[in-house]
Scaffold this motif. Sequence first.
Motif, PDB file in Angstrom:
ATOM      1  N   ARG A  12     -27.301 -39.835  11.169  1.00 20.81           N
ATOM      2  CA  ARG A  12     -26.244 -39.033  10.567  1.00 20.81           C
ATOM      3  C   ARG A  12     -26.503 -38.834   9.070  1.00 20.81           C
ATOM      4  NH1 ARG A  12     -20.561 -38.014  11.346  1.00 20.81           N
ATOM      5  NH2 ARG A  12     -19.545 -37.709   9.318  1.00 20.81           N
ATOM      6  N   ALA A  13     -26.863 -39.912   8.383  1.00 22.19           N
ATOM      7  CA  ALA A  13     -27.147 -39.829   6.944  1.00 22.19           C
ATOM      8  C   ALA A  13     -28.311 -38.887   6.678  1.00 22.19           C
ATOM      9  CB  ALA A  13     -27.440 -41.218   6.387  1.00 22.19           C
ATOM     10  N   HIS A  14     -29.303 -38.908   7.547  1.00 25.44           N
ATOM     11  CA  HIS A  14     -30.463 -38.024   7.399  1.00 25.44           C
ATOM     12  C   HIS A  14     -30.056 -36.564   7.585  1.00 25.44           C
ATOM     13  CE1 HIS A  14     -34.535 -36.558   7.474  1.00 25.44           C
ATOM     14  NE2 HIS A  14     -34.401 -36.100   8.722  1.00 25.44           N
ATOM     15  N   ILE A  15     -29.180 -36.306   8.558  1.00 21.24           N
ATOM     16  CA  ILE A  15     -28.702 -34.932   8.781  1.00 21.24           C
ATOM     17  C   ILE A  15     -27.918 -34.450   7.566  1.00 21.24           C
ATOM     18  CG2 ILE A  15     -27.164 -33.495  10.180  1.00 21.24           C
ATOM     19  CD1 ILE A  15     -27.852 -35.392  12.564  1.00 21.24           C
ATOM     20  N   VAL A  16     -27.061 -35.316   7.019  1.00 19.37           N
ATOM     21  CA  VAL A  16     -26.267 -34.946   5.846  1.00 19.37           C
ATOM     22  C   VAL A  16     -27.163 -34.642   4.656  1.00 19.37           C
ATOM     23  CG1 VAL A  16     -24.601 -35.800   4.140  1.00 19.37           C
ATOM     24  CG2 VAL A  16     -24.192 -36.186   6.576  1.00 19.37           C
ATOM     25  N   ALA A  17     -28.165 -35.478   4.419  1.00 16.37           N
ATOM     26  CA  ALA A  17     -29.078 -35.261   3.304  1.00 16.37           C
ATOM     27  C   ALA A  17     -29.871 -33.968   3.484  1.00 16.37           C
ATOM     28  CB  ALA A  17     -30.028 -36.452   3.167  1.00 16.37           C
ATOM     29  N   THR A  18     -30.306 -33.707   4.714  1.00 19.28           N
ATOM     30  CA  THR A  18     -31.043 -32.475   5.002  1.00 19.28           C
ATOM     31  C   THR A  18     -30.143 -31.260   4.785  1.00 19.28           C
ATOM     32  OG1 THR A  18     -32.411 -33.606   6.656  1.00 19.28           O
ATOM     33  CG2 THR A  18     -32.329 -31.200   6.769  1.00 19.28           C
ATOM     34  N   ALA A  19     -28.909 -31.337   5.259  1.00 17.82           N
ATOM     35  CA  ALA A  19     -27.962 -30.239   5.083  1.00 17.82           C
ATOM     36  C   ALA A  19     -27.666 -29.993   3.616  1.00 17.82           C
ATOM     37  CB  ALA A  19     -26.668 -30.539   5.831  1.00 17.82           C
ATOM     38  N   SER A  20     -27.507 -31.065   2.857  1.00 22.30           N
ATOM     39  CA  SER A  20     -27.224 -30.937   1.429  1.00 22.30           C
ATOM     40  C   SER A  20     -28.326 -30.154   0.729  1.00 22.30           C
ATOM     41  CB  SER A  20     -27.078 -32.332   0.806  1.00 22.30           C
ATOM     42  OG  SER A  20     -26.765 -32.239  -0.563  1.00 22.30           O
ATOM     43  N   ARG A  21     -29.572 -30.476   1.072  1.00 20.51           N
ATOM     44  CA  ARG A  21     -30.710 -29.759   0.471  1.00 20.51           C
ATOM     45  C   ARG A  21     -30.764 -28.304   0.918  1.00 20.51           C
ATOM     46  NH1 ARG A  21     -35.490 -28.855   2.719  1.00 20.51           N
ATOM     47  NH2 ARG A  21     -35.254 -30.520   4.270  1.00 20.51           N
ATOM     48  N   LEU A  22     -30.611 -28.072   2.217  1.00 15.57           N
ATOM     49  CA  LEU A  22     -30.709 -26.704   2.738  1.00 15.57           C
ATOM     50  C   LEU A  22     -29.565 -25.816   2.239  1.00 15.57           C
ATOM     51  CD1 LEU A  22     -31.832 -27.274   6.439  1.00 15.57           C
ATOM     52  CD2 LEU A  22     -33.220 -26.519   4.503  1.00 15.57           C
ATOM     53  N   PHE A  23     -28.361 -26.370   2.171  1.00 14.83           N
ATOM     54  CA  PHE A  23     -27.240 -25.575   1.660  1.00 14.83           C
ATOM     55  C   PHE A  23     -27.478 -25.180   0.209  1.00 14.83           C
ATOM     56  CE2 PHE A  23     -24.258 -27.784   4.888  1.00 14.83           C
ATOM     57  CZ  PHE A  23     -24.443 -26.758   5.800  1.00 14.83           C
ATOM     58  N   ARG A  24     -28.031 -26.097  -0.585  1.00 12.50           N
ATOM     59  CA  ARG A  24     -28.322 -25.765  -1.986  1.00 12.50           C
ATOM     60  C   ARG A  24     -29.386 -24.682  -2.089  1.00 12.50           C
ATOM     61  NH1 ARG A  24     -28.764 -31.804  -4.512  1.00 12.50           N
ATOM     62  NH2 ARG A  24     -29.113 -32.290  -2.329  1.00 12.50           N
ATOM     63  N   PHE A  42     -34.011 -33.093  14.954  1.00  2.69           N
ATOM     64  CA  PHE A  42     -33.164 -33.378  16.118  1.00  2.69           C
ATOM     65  C   PHE A  42     -32.895 -32.105  16.905  1.00  2.69           C
ATOM     66  CE2 PHE A  42     -31.901 -36.488  12.812  1.00  2.69           C
ATOM     67  CZ  PHE A  42     -32.289 -37.656  13.456  1.00  2.69           C
ATOM     68  N   THR A  43     -32.329 -32.273  18.109  1.00  4.82           N
ATOM     69  CA  THR A  43     -31.986 -31.116  18.933  1.00  4.82           C
ATOM     70  C   THR A  43     -30.623 -30.550  18.502  1.00  4.82           C
ATOM     71  OG1 THR A  43     -30.850 -32.460  20.587  1.00  4.82           O
ATOM     72  CG2 THR A  43     -33.220 -32.074  20.900  1.00  4.82           C
ATOM     73  N   HIS A  44     -30.403 -29.296  18.836  1.00  8.12           N
ATOM     74  CA  HIS A  44     -29.150 -28.631  18.498  1.00  8.12           C
ATOM     75  C   HIS A  44     -27.956 -29.368  19.107  1.00  8.12           C
ATOM     76  CE1 HIS A  44     -26.701 -24.595  18.614  1.00  8.12           C
ATOM     77  NE2 HIS A  44     -26.109 -25.528  17.916  1.00  8.12           N
ATOM     78  N   GLY A  45     -28.097 -29.775  20.364  1.00  6.08           N
ATOM     79  CA  GLY A  45     -26.991 -30.428  21.065  1.00  6.08           C
ATOM     80  C   GLY A  45     -26.562 -31.742  20.428  1.00  6.08           C
ATOM     81  N   GLY A  46     -27.479 -32.391  19.727  1.00  2.00           N
ATOM     82  CA  GLY A  46     -27.148 -33.668  19.099  1.00  2.00           C
ATOM     83  C   GLY A  46     -26.185 -33.558  17.932  1.00  2.00           C
ATOM     84  N   PHE A  47     -26.026 -32.345  17.422  1.00  2.00           N
ATOM     85  CA  PHE A  47     -25.163 -32.141  16.256  1.00  2.00           C
ATOM     86  C   PHE A  47     -23.750 -32.650  16.519  1.00  2.00           C
ATOM     87  CE2 PHE A  47     -22.045 -29.601  13.939  1.00  2.00           C
ATOM     88  CZ  PHE A  47     -22.505 -29.698  12.626  1.00  2.00           C
ATOM     89  N   TYR A  48     -23.197 -32.318  17.681  1.00  2.00           N
ATOM     90  CA  TYR A  48     -21.793 -32.603  17.958  1.00  2.00           C
ATOM     91  C   TYR A  48     -21.540 -34.064  18.333  1.00  2.00           C
ATOM     92  CZ  TYR A  48     -21.389 -27.635  17.475  1.00  2.00           C
ATOM     93  OH  TYR A  48     -21.438 -26.362  16.952  1.00  2.00           O
ATOM     94  N   LYS A  49     -22.584 -34.863  18.384  1.00  2.00           N
ATOM     95  CA  LYS A  49     -22.394 -36.303  18.499  1.00  2.00           C
ATOM     96  C   LYS A  49     -22.018 -36.903  17.152  1.00  2.00           C
ATOM     97  CE  LYS A  49     -25.812 -36.807  22.209  1.00  2.00           C
ATOM     98  NZ  LYS A  49     -27.136 -37.389  22.588  1.00  2.00           N
ATOM     99  N   HIS A  50     -22.329 -36.163  16.083  1.00  2.00           N
ATOM    100  CA  HIS A  50     -22.085 -36.660  14.732  1.00  2.00           C
ATOM    101  C   HIS A  50     -20.962 -35.936  14.000  1.00  2.00           C
ATOM    102  CE1 HIS A  50     -25.776 -39.071  14.790  1.00  2.00           C
ATOM    103  NE2 HIS A  50     -26.398 -38.034  15.331  1.00  2.00           N
ATOM    104  N   PHE A  51     -20.765 -34.641  14.270  1.00  2.00           N
ATOM    105  CA  PHE A  51     -19.812 -33.829  13.514  1.00  2.00           C
ATOM    106  C   PHE A  51     -18.979 -32.963  14.460  1.00  2.00           C
ATOM    107  CE2 PHE A  51     -23.782 -34.374  11.201  1.00  2.00           C
ATOM    108  CZ  PHE A  51     -23.346 -35.054  10.074  1.00  2.00           C
ATOM    109  N   ARG A  52     -17.716 -32.756  14.099  1.00  2.00           N
ATOM    110  CA  ARG A  52     -16.856 -31.900  14.906  1.00  2.00           C
ATOM    111  C   ARG A  52     -17.208 -30.426  14.752  1.00  2.00           C
ATOM    112  NH1 ARG A  52     -11.002 -33.548  13.000  1.00  2.00           N
ATOM    113  NH2 ARG A  52     -12.143 -33.374  11.022  1.00  2.00           N
ATOM    114  N   SER A  53     -17.670 -30.058  13.549  1.00  2.00           N
ATOM    115  CA  SER A  53     -17.959 -28.655  13.271  1.00  2.00           C
ATOM    116  C   SER A  53     -18.912 -28.548  12.093  1.00  2.00           C
ATOM    117  CB  SER A  53     -16.662 -27.899  12.930  1.00  2.00           C
ATOM    118  OG  SER A  53     -16.125 -28.393  11.708  1.00  2.00           O
TER     119      SER A  53
END
Length: 202
Positions: A12-24, A42-53
């Motif tokens: 989850r922390a890795h996804i957040v860090a990756t998102a933070s960079r890509l959004f910037r 990770f796979t697309h489907g794995g997203f919703y195991k960590h985040f609601r949206s």
Amino acid sequence: MRVTKAQAEQNRAHIVATASRLFRERGYDGVGVADLMAEAGFTHGGFYKHFRSKADLMAEASANGLSETAARTEALDIAEFVEHYVSREHRDGRGDGCTIAALSGDAARQPEDIKTEFVVGIESLTTALQAGGDASPDTDRRTARATVLDVLAHSVGAIMLSRACPDGSPLADEILNICRKEILASLAHEDGSRSTAEGLAS
């Protein structure tokens, strides 16, 4: 294979860090969930195991980036901050740069929870810059805060204007050079005025 709780938190922390960079780099609307997860490995489907949206991730990634900026600023005084912030290196390094400069325009059109993260982040950065300042103990706190907010707004604006120009544009560099010089001159003038006032009072 079953993923342990510790591994899930690390993912989850890795996804957040990756998102933070890509959004910037690309803005909130420039990054889709599928692309983001692929970039994180990770796979697309794995997203919703960590985040609601995606919106939830946007808020968390923004908070992550904003806290990084405040942490990097704690060791700098306000003039050092300007030298580092209003620079070509910062302008060109979108993914590793300040979330405020990268996403303020986007955040203005987002839900309140994302705007709230920006309030927290801007306050944290303001506090860090005040703590790193060399203001006299007698300097009014409101005056010191006003100086920091003024410098921050001018610095963010300089980066945003410079980034709006084409890469390699002479104007892009001119904006940075002039703004950095004027902000630093304003700080020096303020320090000089304060020293004079303190000398007269002693």
